[in-house]
Design an enzyme around this catalytic site. Structure first.
Site, PDB file in Angstrom:
ATOM      1  N   ARG A  48       0.888  -0.881  -0.228  1.00  0.00           N
ATOM      2  CA  ARG A  48       0.146  -0.012  -0.136  1.00  0.00           C
ATOM      3  C   ARG A  48       0.636   1.250   0.162  1.00  0.00           C
ATOM      4  O   ARG A  48       0.272   2.495  -0.492  1.00  0.00           O
ATOM      5  CB  ARG A  48      -0.830  -0.169   1.093  1.00  0.00           C
ATOM      6  CG  ARG A  48      -1.880  -1.306   0.887  1.00  0.00           C
ATOM      7  CD  ARG A  48      -2.984  -0.869   2.337  1.00  0.00           C
ATOM      8  NE  ARG A  48      -2.215  -1.039   3.484  1.00  0.00           N
ATOM      9  CZ  ARG A  48      -2.859  -0.535   4.746  1.00  0.00           C
ATOM     10  NH1 ARG A  48      -3.446  -0.970   5.142  1.00  0.00           N
ATOM     11  NH2 ARG A  48      -1.983  -1.517   5.639  1.00  0.00           N
ATOM     12  N   ARG A  49       2.173   1.141   1.008  1.00  0.00           N
ATOM     13  CA  ARG A  49       2.766   2.446   0.995  1.00  0.00           C
ATOM     14  C   ARG A  49       4.094   2.161  -0.480  1.00  0.00           C
ATOM     15  O   ARG A  49       5.307   1.520   0.727  1.00  0.00           O
ATOM     16  CB  ARG A  49       3.195   2.264   2.191  1.00  0.00           C
ATOM     17  CG  ARG A  49       1.977   2.479   3.217  1.00  0.00           C
ATOM     18  CD  ARG A  49       2.312   3.258   4.266  1.00  0.00           C
ATOM     19  NE  ARG A  49       3.119   2.457   5.099  1.00  0.00           N
ATOM     20  CZ  ARG A  49       1.584   1.992   5.496  1.00  0.00           C
ATOM     21  NH1 ARG A  49       0.409   1.448   6.100  1.00  0.00           N
ATOM     22  NH2 ARG A  49       3.002   0.734   6.723  1.00  0.00           N
ATOM     23  N   LYS A 107      -6.301 -16.305   9.082  1.00  0.00           N
ATOM     24  CA  LYS A 107      -7.645 -16.338   9.420  1.00  0.00           C
ATOM     25  C   LYS A 107      -8.536 -15.739   9.470  1.00  0.00           C
ATOM     26  O   LYS A 107      -9.489 -17.250   9.307  1.00  0.00           O
ATOM     27  CB  LYS A 107      -6.635 -16.798  11.051  1.00  0.00           C
ATOM     28  CG  LYS A 107      -6.645 -16.061  11.514  1.00  0.00           C
ATOM     29  CD  LYS A 107      -5.979 -15.638  13.132  1.00  0.00           C
ATOM     30  CE  LYS A 107      -5.458 -14.290  13.146  1.00  0.00           C
ATOM     31  NZ  LYS A 107      -4.327 -13.947  12.987  1.00  0.00           N
ATOM     32  N   VAL A 134      -2.639 -20.600  11.476  1.00  0.00           N
ATOM     33  CA  VAL A 134      -3.465 -21.143  12.695  1.00  0.00           C
ATOM     34  C   VAL A 134      -1.903 -21.547  13.455  1.00  0.00           C
ATOM     35  O   VAL A 134      -1.287 -22.187  13.154  1.00  0.00           O
ATOM     36  CB  VAL A 134      -4.154 -22.812  12.764  1.00  0.00           C
ATOM     37  CG1 VAL A 134      -4.448 -22.829  13.769  1.00  0.00           C
ATOM     38  CG2 VAL A 134      -5.313 -22.230  12.203  1.00  0.00           C
ATOM     39  N   ILE A 138       3.676 -23.399  14.105  1.00  0.00           N
ATOM     40  CA  ILE A 138       3.768 -25.400  15.189  1.00  0.00           C
ATOM     41  C   ILE A 138       3.295 -25.974  13.927  1.00  0.00           C
ATOM     42  O   ILE A 138       2.183 -25.231  12.969  1.00  0.00           O
ATOM     43  CB  ILE A 138       2.625 -24.607  15.955  1.00  0.00           C
ATOM     44  CG1 ILE A 138       3.042 -24.214  17.013  1.00  0.00           C
ATOM     45  CG2 ILE A 138       2.196 -26.473  16.872  1.00  0.00           C
ATOM     46  CD1 ILE A 138       2.221 -23.530  18.219  1.00  0.00           C
ATOM     47  N   GLY A 189       5.841  -5.559  22.682  1.00  0.00           N
ATOM     48  CA  GLY A 189       4.806  -5.795  21.650  1.00  0.00           C
ATOM     49  C   GLY A 189       4.099  -6.902  21.511  1.00  0.00           C
ATOM     50  O   GLY A 189       4.693  -7.980  20.273  1.00  0.00           O
ATOM     51  N   GLU A 192      -1.174  -5.574  20.428  1.00  0.00           N
ATOM     52  CA  GLU A 192      -1.261  -4.844  19.614  1.00  0.00           C
ATOM     53  C   GLU A 192      -2.201  -3.682  20.117  1.00  0.00           C
ATOM     54  O   GLU A 192      -2.408  -3.452  21.232  1.00  0.00           O
ATOM     55  CB  GLU A 192      -2.248  -4.420  17.828  1.00  0.00           C
ATOM     56  CG  GLU A 192      -1.882  -5.599  17.586  1.00  0.00           C
ATOM     57  CD  GLU A 192      -1.455  -5.537  16.384  1.00  0.00           C
ATOM     58  OE1 GLU A 192      -0.955  -4.834  16.395  1.00  0.00           O
ATOM     59  OE2 GLU A 192      -0.489  -6.679  16.155  1.00  0.00           O
ATOM     60  N   LYS A 207      -9.095 -19.006  14.775  1.00  0.00           N
ATOM     61  CA  LYS A 207      -8.608 -20.309  14.732  1.00  0.00           C
ATOM     62  C   LYS A 207      -9.175 -21.778  14.593  1.00  0.00           C
ATOM     63  O   LYS A 207      -9.039 -22.338  14.155  1.00  0.00           O
ATOM     64  CB  LYS A 207      -7.556 -20.136  15.307  1.00  0.00           C
ATOM     65  CG  LYS A 207      -6.348 -19.215  14.822  1.00  0.00           C
ATOM     66  CD  LYS A 207      -5.421 -18.298  15.759  1.00  0.00           C
ATOM     67  CE  LYS A 207      -4.611 -17.661  15.182  1.00  0.00           C
ATOM     68  NZ  LYS A 207      -3.413 -17.373  16.786  1.00  0.00           N
TER      69      LYS A 207
END
Length: 434
Positions: A48-49, A107, A134, A138, A189, A192, A207
């Site tokens: 997008r940028r 997801k 998911v 893993i 971090g 969000e 999930k």
């Protein structure tokens, strides 16, 4: 024989995961070539940028026109790591219309429109792979839909969101409150700026829908998954859990009914015994138990999110899809032959931990016990104590039930709230993993 013409890849999205995918494709190009049997070339990156500096990526590959990239005629595989519903859904459909197989980490889209996307891929004779959707790195999706394809899966239970597990782990290990633990997760971090998708269970529910569809060979949409967030979990809940020899985790639980005629899918906080392997899953890690008739109980554990772990899953899918391309074959598609109905949450049977604020006077316990009995919910244990404020007017009453249908428990709680002696229902939590 090594094919010399490279398989060309369009990367749709170049955020944390996309940039790591591009880096690994570049730095491990020789290894990928050897494993696949043909060179793999990053042919274009849709963003997008375009002005943003993307280290290690040739600026000539950058485009803002993802549709034109997919339609240019030489793309073999598209990797979609945009996320969300649109434009990802339209771009994946466009890829199939142009003979391009897709690897996705999306997801939300797969939980909502997986059936339509599988149908489009199948009609075009193309692959749709989504291991990264998911539990990050893993290996879970492919073992369930390939390694266990000859078995019957009856139950899947696990921690599938690292952010919520980090928060609950901190609350348990340090005694922190919810907001304090969330603030730490944000600073590190793990969470969000807007953590709603994680803490309210939306991420885990998406999930869960994907895993339920694979496990039970039936179509399970996001709307079919019962969802309950963890924002109301308190330090008092953890104190009660510890008295029971338990801790608290946000779990995704998928079950086939005993008669095999229906399934349930749910996400909610639950108390689990400290002896259960899921109780020891710390920090932002994920772990999932799969219970199959022949294989028994299998546990999958590892980092469930982050740029590198998720990119690892994406690249694993890329290798598989490229191999399929060279063999002129496709991997497994959607398996929904059972068409089992998804039962409502009211049909789920489990144990419950209920904390009540009650009047501290004779007869209250008998009145509460009678209410449980009238709704068919059997009591296992009861603990009563006076309020710490020393007023003598109120007490705390903790009831742990035997297994009962969720609908019966809901009816019990509604009736309890109408009793004059019950001042409030402080918390309700399911008890799992026993």
């Amino acid at each position: 024989m090594m094919r010399t013409r490279p398989l060309k890849v369009a990367l749709l999205g170049c955020g944390v995961v996309g940039s790591e995918v591009a880096r690994i494709m570049t730095t491990h190009a020789d290894d990928l070539t050897a494993r696949i049997g043909a060179p793999v070339e990053l042919a274009g990156v849709a963003v997008r940028r375009p002005s943003k500096v993307r280290e290690g990526i040739d600026p000539a590959l950058i485009t803002t026109d993802a549709t034109a990239l997919l339609k240019r005629g030489d793309i073999d595989i598209a990797i979609e790591v945009i996320g969300g519903i649109e434009p990802a859904r339209t771009l994946i459909t466009t890829a199939f219309e142009n003979g391009i197989s897709v690897v996705s980490a999306n997801k939300a889209l797969l939980a909502q429109d997986g059936a339509a996307l599988h149908a489009a891929a199948g009609a075009a004779g193309l692959d749709l792979y989504y291991e990264a959707a998911v539990a990050g790195a893993i290996p879970l999706v492919r073992p369930m839909r390939e390694s266990l394809a000859g078995d019957k899966i009856n139950r899947v239970m696990g921690i599938v969101n690292g952010t919520t597990n980090f928060i609950l782990d901190k609350m348990d290990s340090t005694g922190a409150g919810y907001q304090e633990a969330l603030d730490e997760a944000t600073a590190l971090g793990y969470a969000e700026a807007d953590p709603t998708a994680d803490v309210e269970g939306y991420d885990a529910a998406a999930k869960a829908a994907i895993l339920a569809g694979i496990a039970f060979h039936t179509r399970v949409r996001l709307d079919d998954v019962y969802r309950e967030g963890m924002t109301e979990v308190s330090a008092a809940d953890f104190a009660s859990a510890k008295r029971m020899g338990c801790t608290i985790k946000l779990l995704a639980i998928l079950e086939r009914a005993a008669d095999g005629e229906s399934v349930t899918a749910r996400v909610h906080p639950a108390m689990i015994p400290l002896t259960h392997p899921l109780a020891s899953v710390r920090e932002a890690y994920n772990a999932v138990f799969v219970e199959a008739e022949a294989a028994g109980r299998l546990m999958f554990y590892g980092p469930g999110a982050g740029g590198s772990p998720t990119a690892s899953a994406v690249l694993g899918d890329l290798v598989a899809v490229c191999r399929n391309k060279l063999a002129q074959a496709t991997g497994p598609g959607e398996s929904a032959y059972t068409q089992l109905p998804v039962s409502p949450m009211g049909d789920v049977v489990t144990r419950y931990h209920i904390s009540l604020d009650v009047a501290d006077k004779p007869g209250v316990l008998a009145q509460v016990a009678t209410t449980f009995a009238e709704h068919g919910v059997s009591i296992d244990t009861v603990r009563q104590q006076g309020r710490q404020d020393g007023s003598g007017n109120e007490a705390s009453l903790v009831v742990v039930t035997h297994r009962a249908p969720d609908a019966a428990l809901s009816g019990t709680v509604e009736a309890l709230r109408k009793l004059d002696t019950v001042r409030g229902v402080a918390s309700i939590m399911r008890v799992e993993g026993e």
